[in-house]
Design a protein around this motif. Structure first.
Motif, PDB file in Angstrom:
ATOM      1  N   LEU A  29      41.801  44.606  35.171  1.00 27.51           N
ATOM      2  CA  LEU A  29      40.442  44.295  34.732  1.00 27.51           C
ATOM      3  C   LEU A  29      39.768  45.495  34.072  1.00 27.51           C
ATOM      4  O   LEU A  29      38.540  45.522  33.941  1.00 27.51           O
ATOM      5  CB  LEU A  29      39.610  43.822  35.931  1.00 27.51           C
ATOM      6  N   THR A  35      38.918  40.920  27.042  1.00 26.77           N
ATOM      7  CA  THR A  35      40.184  40.427  27.585  1.00 26.77           C
ATOM      8  C   THR A  35      40.607  41.260  28.781  1.00 26.77           C
ATOM      9  O   THR A  35      40.128  42.375  29.002  1.00 26.77           O
ATOM     10  CB  THR A  35      41.301  40.465  26.534  1.00 26.77           C
ATOM     11  N   TYR A 101      37.997  36.716  29.108  1.00 26.32           N
ATOM     12  CA  TYR A 101      36.809  36.432  29.902  1.00 26.32           C
ATOM     13  C   TYR A 101      36.002  35.330  29.209  1.00 26.32           C
ATOM     14  O   TYR A 101      36.087  35.139  27.997  1.00 26.32           O
ATOM     15  CB  TYR A 101      35.925  37.677  30.028  1.00 26.32           C
ATOM     16  N   THR A 102      35.206  34.634  29.984  1.00 30.90           N
ATOM     17  CA  THR A 102      34.317  33.613  29.410  1.00 30.90           C
ATOM     18  C   THR A 102      32.869  33.930  29.774  1.00 30.90           C
ATOM     19  O   THR A 102      32.591  34.736  30.671  1.00 30.90           O
ATOM     20  CB  THR A 102      34.649  32.204  29.933  1.00 30.90           C
ATOM     21  N   ASN A 103      31.952  33.271  29.083  1.00 37.53           N
ATOM     22  CA  ASN A 103      30.541  33.285  29.490  1.00 37.53           C
ATOM     23  C   ASN A 103      30.044  31.858  29.697  1.00 37.53           C
ATOM     24  O   ASN A 103      28.853  31.586  29.621  1.00 37.53           O
ATOM     25  CB  ASN A 103      29.674  34.013  28.459  1.00 37.53           C
ATOM     26  N   LEU A 108      37.650  32.892  34.238  1.00 35.34           N
ATOM     27  CA  LEU A 108      37.139  34.139  34.798  1.00 35.34           C
ATOM     28  C   LEU A 108      35.881  34.521  34.022  1.00 35.34           C
ATOM     29  O   LEU A 108      35.944  35.006  32.898  1.00 35.34           O
ATOM     30  CB  LEU A 108      38.200  35.244  34.727  1.00 35.34           C
ATOM     31  N   HIS A 109      34.745  34.278  34.648  1.00 33.38           N
ATOM     32  CA  HIS A 109      33.444  34.469  34.000  1.00 33.38           C
ATOM     33  C   HIS A 109      33.019  35.929  34.130  1.00 33.38           C
ATOM     34  O   HIS A 109      33.111  36.528  35.204  1.00 33.38           O
ATOM     35  CB  HIS A 109      32.414  33.568  34.670  1.00 33.38           C
ATOM     36  N   ARG A 110      32.505  36.486  33.031  1.00 29.01           N
ATOM     37  CA  ARG A 110      32.042  37.886  33.016  1.00 29.01           C
ATOM     38  C   ARG A 110      30.546  37.916  32.735  1.00 29.01           C
ATOM     39  O   ARG A 110      30.066  37.310  31.772  1.00 29.01           O
ATOM     40  CB  ARG A 110      32.786  38.685  31.946  1.00 29.01           C
ATOM     41  N   LEU A 121      32.309  39.751  37.904  1.00 21.84           N
ATOM     42  CA  LEU A 121      33.272  38.714  37.549  1.00 21.84           C
ATOM     43  C   LEU A 121      33.372  37.705  38.688  1.00 21.84           C
ATOM     44  O   LEU A 121      33.214  38.054  39.856  1.00 21.84           O
ATOM     45  CB  LEU A 121      34.658  39.312  37.311  1.00 21.84           C
ATOM     46  N   SER A 123      35.734  33.771  39.419  1.00 23.38           N
ATOM     47  CA  SER A 123      36.552  32.686  38.879  1.00 23.38           C
ATOM     48  C   SER A 123      35.937  31.342  39.241  1.00 23.38           C
ATOM     49  O   SER A 123      35.305  31.180  40.284  1.00 23.38           O
ATOM     50  CB  SER A 123      37.979  32.764  39.428  1.00 23.38           C
ATOM     51  N   MET A 133      43.125  32.295  33.710  1.00 20.15           N
ATOM     52  CA  MET A 133      43.286  33.604  34.333  1.00 20.15           C
ATOM     53  C   MET A 133      44.746  34.002  34.503  1.00 20.15           C
ATOM     54  O   MET A 133      45.087  35.180  34.453  1.00 20.15           O
ATOM     55  CB  MET A 133      42.584  33.641  35.698  1.00 20.15           C
TER      56      MET A 133
END
Length: 848
Positions: A29, A35, A101-103, A108-110, A121, A123, A133
């Motif tokens: 991470l 990414t 990563y996603t929003n 896996l949300h960042r 972070l 999930s 992920m």
């Protein structure tokens, strides 16, 4: 989105080929903000020589190694699936990839905290997003063990399903956590939460004597607001209740509860690592309804540790059973094991009203829905899956008996632990313990759609004694099934200032007419309440005399559950355009001050808002809105200082305020020049008042920006987005539209908040230009956005506030012209149309 779909047929075919054993997942991470490096080694058996695929949504696949053979990523991977050919009896597959990563709250949300710029972070994998992920055979019946190894900044907390190990520093400021293997799990309940979360710890002793570590986590900037002792108390109460009720000790090693930012749902049942929305961390005053809902949610997720995680559905057509059981069991536990003893009243006010609303949409479906693919299951997180299913389970429990029901559930857990099941597996155990034949019950209740309506046909003699009492049952034309019901009938009589129950009979009914001979000869009471105690799932209509009594004396009904049933019956008749919306508004404003249950108040006042904004005849709407707002302000002034009712009356007054007089009051409340005794204008209530001013044209971008500067938090940013979107000008609405449609950079919670503000408009004509823009955007939105963002846009930016024939015609025209669009998209649009059509019918009734 279409390329990410998975059909049930594909899942069945793959499960016939593959049997998974274990996953070793290594995540780095520290590779940047977009990414992370994901390395997956999966061991599985397969039919020799067969071909299949593994799911992996990636930016770049660096290498694929199958049984020592290097496969060309450019050939076997399309960024969503990796093709696997010539499988052996036993296989080892290693995939190295950059995942994203996603929003959006999927995968896996960042999140970057605006308070201190710290990164957090978490999930969120249900339904199909563990593949975002790590590489995985993404379907619930391919269970395996999971071993996670995570490299992250040394000062972070890193939490997964297994107990958190001691980290090992690998370079300055960076450490690696190596987690022990999980029990056998479905991939969608695995989890990773990482960041500088602040934690509080405790423990409990399980029924089998084990010590179960407990943890509660939240962001640094929110940690001061976490009431950990209370959450631990409810958790312990839930553990004791479920271990006793289920006859089986908690099946995992530890129990962490993590409050995470920008969460799409209330919570998620990751095994031993439950994630919750941060709205359950109360930085400002909240209603008692929200406090109670948090307790229900805590116990809902705990129930899932047995029903869902230990024993898991084979395919998503049984998602309803997973969620409905947890909803039923959590309400039972809250009512019997916590201080929230009126939980079944809350269930009636909120869950069942949701179920009835969903079950009358054109998109209604059997509880056991046909789930052909992942898109089907995404849109089936609805009121049928949760609320109707739980309501039907409640009726089943009334029919077979709670003791026999729980005995069957206990046998089911013991027999199928760590496995996958179908509905018939549970019915088998319930039939054994209860002695009831349940296949016919299942066919009528679970395999057909629609809700029945029950009425009492009563005849009396000259002395007022009941000569005939028949429960009449009807069904909608499109869903004509008549069902058996276990229900109670309550007699209520006026005694002084109270309307009290004087008689109750519990019966089974079936068919279109069910005589009740037990009631012959009894004196007819002032109020006859079908479905007393809310055992059955059915709409209830009051006979004329009972309705008149209810309208005149609703606040005098002593039993809060009985009151909730009457409230629900009155609202349902309004929604069905059987009674005028104006009458419902009068009923609410005349009786709500005496209501004691917070969720009943909250639900009823939300229904009042809908009645005033959409169901009142258009020519009467402005006056009705002003009168309702004035009445709510008067109720707030007369309510007990500091009470939940006072708080709710002020919040809903702000939601309705539109006249200069009302906006003047909002301004004085916000600047504290006028106060109500006991009312604290705290941060979140201050935002609600500012949103009301923005919607009324009294607050512009500069005012909103100044408020955000004083509260530059995640919640503040969401509230600011809501307020900006509420600005009632053509320019303001256009800027709102562009912010969510012209860019995909905004996170999920901002998109959702923007939709809430967009709908606010005292003069709804400001939304008229967006009708055409909405329909011209739908195809692109569905094609280019993630499911959750697309759903927020399709539902949240539909200009439903117009609520007129022109909008209905435009919606129907799009549906007619776009039969090829995905069924999930068409369903959302069809539900939008149904809301407008119901409003038009209600307006016509109110105009008579």
């Amino acid at each position: 989105m279409p390329g990410e779909n998975l059909t049930r047929a594909e899942a069945i075919e793959r499960a016939a080929i593959v049997s998974t054993s274990s996953y070793d997942v290594t995540l780095d991470l520290t590779t940047g903000p977009e990414t992370f490096l994901s390395t997956t080694t999966v061991r599985f058996s397969a039919t020799p020589g067969a071909s299949t695929f593994i799911d992996a949504i990636t930016r770049t696949v660096h290498s694929v190694t199958l049984n020592g053979r290097d496969l060309d990523p450019a050939t076997v991977s399309d960024g969503v699936r990796i093709q696997l050919d010539d499988l052996a009896d036993t296989n080892e597959l290693t995939i190295v990839a950059d995942a994203m990563y996603t929003n959006t709250g999927e995968g896996l949300h960042r999140f970057v905290d605006p308070v201190d710029d710290e990164v957090y972070l978490y999930s969120q994998f249900e339904v199909p997003d563990s593949r975002r992920m790590f590489a995985v055979f993404e379907q619930p019946d391919l269970k395996a063990t999971f071993s996670f190894t995570v490299t992250a900044p040394s000062y972070w907390s890193v939490v997964s399903n297994s107990p958190t190990p001691e980290p090992v520093e690998v370079r300055e400021g960076v450490s690696t956590w190596t987690f022990s293997p999980t029990p056998v799990l479905s991939s969608y309940v695995t989890a990773l939460v990482a960041g500088p979360y602040v934690s509080t710890h405790s423990e409990l002793t399980s029924s089998d004597g084990r010590t179960i570590p407990l943890g509660i986590y939240a962001r640094k900037s929110l940690s001061e607001f976490v009431d950990a002792d209370y959450i631990f108390e409810k958790t312990r109460q839930g553990f004791a209740f479920f271990e006793n009720a289920f006859g089986l000790a908690y099946p995992f090693e530890k129990y962490d509860q993590l409050f995470v930012p920008e969460f799409n749902a209330g919570a998620m049942e990751n095994a031993g690592a439950i994630t919750f929305t941060e709205t359950y961390v109360f930085r400002s005053k909240v209603t008692d309804a929200v406090k109670e809902r948090r307790v229900v949610t805590i116990l809902h997720e705990l129930a899932h540790m047995w029903f869902g995680d230990l024993v898991t559905m084979k395919w998503w057509n049984d998602l309803w059973l997973n969620e409905s059981f947890a909803e039923y069991a959590s309400t039972l536990a809250v009512a019997e094991a916590t201080e929230w003893t009126e939980a079944w009243t809350t269930f009636t006010a909120m869950e069942k009203s949701w179920a009835y609303r969903q079950d009358q949409l054109p998109s209604t479906h059997p509880i056991v829905a046909e789930i052909r693919d992942l898109e089907d299951v995404q849109v089936n997180f609805d009121g049928i899956t949760y609320a109707k299913g739980a309501s039907v389970l409640k009726q089943l429990v009334a029919w077979v008996g709670q003791e026999d029901f729980l005995a069957g559930v206990s046998a089911y857990f013991a027999k199928h632990a760590y496995g996958n099941t179908e509905l018939t597996d549970l019915l088998d155990e319930l039939e054994r313990t209860s002695g009831r034949e349940l296949r016919s019950w299942s066919k009528l209740w679970l395999e057909t759609a629609g809700v029945n309506t029950l009425r009492a046909a009563i005849e009396t003699d000259d002395d007022g004694a009941i000569a005939s009492f028949v429960v009449e049952q009807s069904a909608p034309e499109d869903y004509p099934t008549l069902r058996p019901h276990r229900l109670a009938i309550g007699f209520y009589s006026l005694e002084g200032d109270s309307l009290v129950r004087t008689h109750r009979v519990e019966i089974d009914i079936d068919g279109d007419a069910s005589p009740v001979p037990e009631l012959i000869g009894l004196t007819r009471p002032d109020l006859v309440l079908l479905n007393d105690d809310d055992l059955a799932y059915a709409k209830i209509r009051l006979d004329d005399q009972s309705l008149a009594t209810a309208i005149a004396h609703l606040s005098a009904i002593e039993n809060p559950l009985a009151r909730s049933l009457v409230w629900g019956s009155a609202w349902d008749a309004t929604r069905d355009a059987e009674t005028p919306a104006s009458d419902y508004v009068s009923l609410v404003l005349g009786n709500i001050a005496s209501e004691t249950e917070s969720t009943t108040i909250r639900t009823t006042l939300n229904q009042l808002l809908l009645a005033v904004s959409a169901y009142i005849a258009p020519e009467k709407r402005e006056a009705a809105n002003a009168a309702a707002a004035s009445a709510l302000w008067k109720l707030a002034q007369g309510a007990e200082a500091g009470s939940d009712a006072q708080f709710q009356f002020v919040k809903f007054f702000a939601a309705l305020a539109s006249t200069d007089e009302h906006l003047d009051i909002i301004e004085t409340l916000r600047d504290r020049s006028e106060t109500l005794d006991g009312l604290d204008i705290d941060t979140d209530l201050g935002w609600e008042l500012l949103i009301a001013l923005a919607a009324g044209g009294r607050a512009d971008e500069a005012v909103i920006d100044a408020e955000l500067a004083a509260d530059n938090t995640a919640t503040g940013q969401q509230s600011a987005a809501h307020a900006r979107a509420a600005i009632p000008t053509a320019e303001g609405k256009s800027a709102t539209w562009s912010s969510v449609f012209d860019s995909d950079k905004l996170p999920n919670t901002i998109v959702r908040s923007t939709g809430l503000g967009f709908q606010r408009a005292a003069d709804t004509e400001v939304l008229r230009p967006f009708v055409e823009r909405y329909f011209s955007s739908l195809g692109d939105v569905w094609e280019s956005r993630s499911y959750k963002i697309a759903e927020y846009l399709v539902a949240g930016m539909y200009p439903s506030a117009l609520a007129d024939q022109a909008l209905a015609d435009a919606t129907r025209a799009w549906l007619d012209a776009n039969p090829e669009q995905p069924s999930a998209l068409r369903r959302l649009v069809l539900e939008n149309l149904a809301g407008v059509e119901r409003a038009i019918a209600a307006q016509a009734r109110d105009a008579l």
